[in-house]
Design an enzyme around this catalytic site. Structure first.
Site, short mmCIF file in Angstrom:
data_model
loop_
_atom_site.label_atom_id
_atom_site.label_comp_id
_atom_site.label_asym_id
_atom_site.label_seq_id
_atom_site.Cartn_x
_atom_site.Cartn_y
_atom_site.Cartn_z
N ALA A 10 0.78 -1.20 -0.03
CA ALA A 10 -0.19 0.08 0.06
C ALA A 10 0.76 1.39 -0.15
O ALA A 10 0.40 2.29 -0.22
CB ALA A 10 -1.03 0.06 1.33
N ARG A 15 10.32 7.48 -1.46
CA ARG A 15 11.93 7.56 -2.08
C ARG A 15 12.06 7.38 -3.38
O ARG A 15 13.03 7.68 -4.24
CB ARG A 15 12.75 6.82 -1.19
CG ARG A 15 13.01 7.22 0.17
CD ARG A 15 13.52 6.06 1.19
NE ARG A 15 12.24 5.08 1.50
CZ ARG A 15 12.62 4.02 2.22
NH1 ARG A 15 13.86 3.71 2.73
NH2 ARG A 15 11.42 3.36 2.47
N LYS A 22 5.01 2.47 -5.69
CA LYS A 22 6.31 1.68 -5.93
C LYS A 22 6.13 0.36 -6.22
O LYS A 22 6.93 0.04 -7.33
CB LYS A 22 6.89 1.74 -4.57
CG LYS A 22 8.16 0.99 -4.52
CD LYS A 22 9.05 1.13 -3.33
CE LYS A 22 8.28 0.66 -1.99
NZ LYS A 22 9.24 0.96 -0.82
N ASP A 102 7.64 -4.71 -2.13
CA ASP A 102 8.77 -4.24 -2.91
C ASP A 102 10.15 -5.05 -2.84
O ASP A 102 11.26 -4.56 -2.86
CB ASP A 102 8.89 -2.94 -2.21
CG ASP A 102 9.65 -2.93 -0.76
OD1 ASP A 102 9.46 -3.92 -0.15
OD2 ASP A 102 10.26 -1.99 -0.08
#
Ligand code: UD1
Ligand code: CA
Length: 454
Positions: A10, A15, A22, A102
């Site tokens: 989520a 960054r 992402k 990720d």
């Protein structure tokens, strides 16, 4: 007892400095999240739940029915994210494997080994750890003198001494459904004011519950992609894995570091791939082909003994023994027959080029059907567009199209017919005929002298 996987996906990924969530950033052409879905399935998860928030609609599309998606409306931290899966697991009594969205380098086999370890330990919770040469940014695993895990401290909350620990939290855990009641007791008292999932480990330990920790043998697959530099590292690792599996299958890859192949692309044995070649999407290439250098092939199917040099091939089918390039552009819907040739600066769109036919130089072929053994001279153009719609051109078997011909579609050139060079053909040419449409040449004797231009 079954296994459910919950993928935390989520977060915004601040960054990354991106408008895109992402986990949707592509690695080797596929969203990062799809690699994690593969790993979850490879681990044997019978039920997969993705926690989505940022870009939820796009995440749902990327998941494409491979998992149930639950929403974390506000991203209050990883513990809060996992809590959003509680309702979906209400009646579930099996084990829960938690994965970060990720981490595209995860392998299903490794997760299976971790799960096997968890089952053998019989502990209510286990964390997967790894030792990083550079642990910067990761949560550190703090153990007591007997080696038992005490807690996990985030990089930004760690003391100088804790930062020197190289064993990190991979963000992968196994829990029982009872974990949800623990999550509700986590408070956001840390530098980010977030509900940290690793705090569940500390709470369990404080309650006297043992937590197992398995240090993975190979740390490389737990890279978390938080920024574009890590994205490039992930890309490199996936690229190497894919290219190595091609080499294991009998493909020569002249320079693996300069060869870019998406996972799922199939290449037959004894095919040689030269540098700066991109093989993408649903591409299948046969054996004994010669591909590259400087070539992009996407969603295409090539037979055996095909040569493609310096070319772009998109959504095309190329039969055995055909030769493409250098500097050719095949567009979707194109079918190149066995032994046919498409040469330099030739663009082919949605056309069929029959067996043994040649379009060797400087042509545009669009919406055309070209038979067998046809020779299309240099600079031939199918004029397929009248400003309103596209029209077809048909060239029958054995025809010879002289250089610099315009074929104004719709038009048909019959079997074995010839077209004189430089013609603009607007009407059908019957089989066996010569079609010629250009003004006659006139020579004016002594013109130079008369004009005084000697
Ligand atoms: C996290 C761990 C850290 C570990 C590292 C491993 C925490 C607090 N820290 O740090 O100990 O070493 O992963 O890579 O868990 N997410 C949500 N909702 C949220 C926040 C995050 O779904 O509210 C998702 C993100 O989309 C991401 C994953 O959880 O896929 C991890 O979050 P991220 O912000 O990347 O955590 P790290 O700082 O990397
Ligand atoms: Ca991360």
């Amino acid at each position: 007892m079954g296994l459910a996987a919950v993928i935390l996906a989520a977060g915004k990924g601040t960054r990354m400095k991106s408008a895109k969530a992402k986990v949707l950033h592509p690695v080797a052409g596929r969203p990062m999240l799809s690699f994690v879905l593969d790993a979850a399935a490879g681990a044997g998860a019978e039920k997969i739940i993705v926690v989505a928030g940022h870009g939820a609609a796009e995440v749902v599309a990327a998941v494409g029915g491979r998992a149930e998606v639950v929403l974390q409306e506000e991203q209050l931290g990883t513990a809060h994210a996992l809590l959003q899966a509680e309702a979906a697991l209400k009646t579930y009594a099996g084990d829960i494997l938690v994965l970060p969205g990720d981490a595209p380098l995860l392998r299903g086999e490794t997760l299976r080994d971790f799960y096997t370890y968890y089952r053998a330990q019989g502990a209510p919770a286990a964390v997967l750890t790894a030792r990083f040469a550079d642990p910067a940014g990761y949560g550190r695993v703090i153990r007591d003198q007997d080696g038992n895990v005490l807690r996990i401290v985030e990089h930004r909350d760690a003391t100088e001494e804790e930062l020197s620990v190289s064993e990190v939290n991979t963000g992968i855990y196994c829990f029982k459904p009872a974990i949800f009641s623990v999550l509700k007791r986590i408070s956001p008292d840390n530098s980010q004011k977030e509900y940290y999932l690793p705090d569940a480990i500390r709470l369990l330990r404080e309650e006297g519950v043992s937590v197992a920790a398995w240090e993975a043998p190979d740390a490389a697959e737990f890279l978390g992609v938080n920024d574009r530099r890590q994205l490039a590292v992930a890309e490199e690792v996936i690229r190497r894995r894919v290219v190595e599996s091609l080499m294991d299958a009998g493909v020569t890859v002249v320079d693996p570091r300069a060869t870019y192949v998406h996972p799922g692309v199939v290449v037959g044995p004894d095919t040689v791939i030269y540098p700066f070649t991109f093989l993408e999407g649903e591409t299948v290439i046969g054996s004994e082909c010669c591909i590259g250098p400087w070539t992009r092939i996407t969603d295409s199917r090539l037979g055996d003994k095909v040569a493609v040099h310096n070319a772009v091939v998109l959504g095309a089918t190329v039969a055995d023994g055909a030769a493409i390039g250098p500097f050719s552009y095949l567009r979707p819907g194109t079918v190149i027959g066995p032994g046919a040739k498409v040469g330099g600066f030739v663009e082919v769109k949605k056309s069929v080029i029959g067996e043994g036919s040649k379009v060797p130089h400087l042509s545009y072929i669009g919406d055309a059907e070209i038979g067998r053994s046809v020779n299309v001279g240099a600079g031939t153009i199918t004029c397929n567009y009248d400003g309103r719609r596209k029209w077809p051109t048909v060239i029958e078997d054995g025809a010879f199209i002289g250089s610099n011909t315009n074929l104004v579609a719709p038009v048909r050139v019959g079997k074995g017919a010839y077209i004189g060079a430089g013609s603009t053909i607007t009407r059908d040419v019957p089989a066996g005929a010569l079609g010629i449409a250009r003004s006659r040449q006139r020579n004016i004797p002594d013109w130079v002298k008369k004009k005084g231009r000697e």
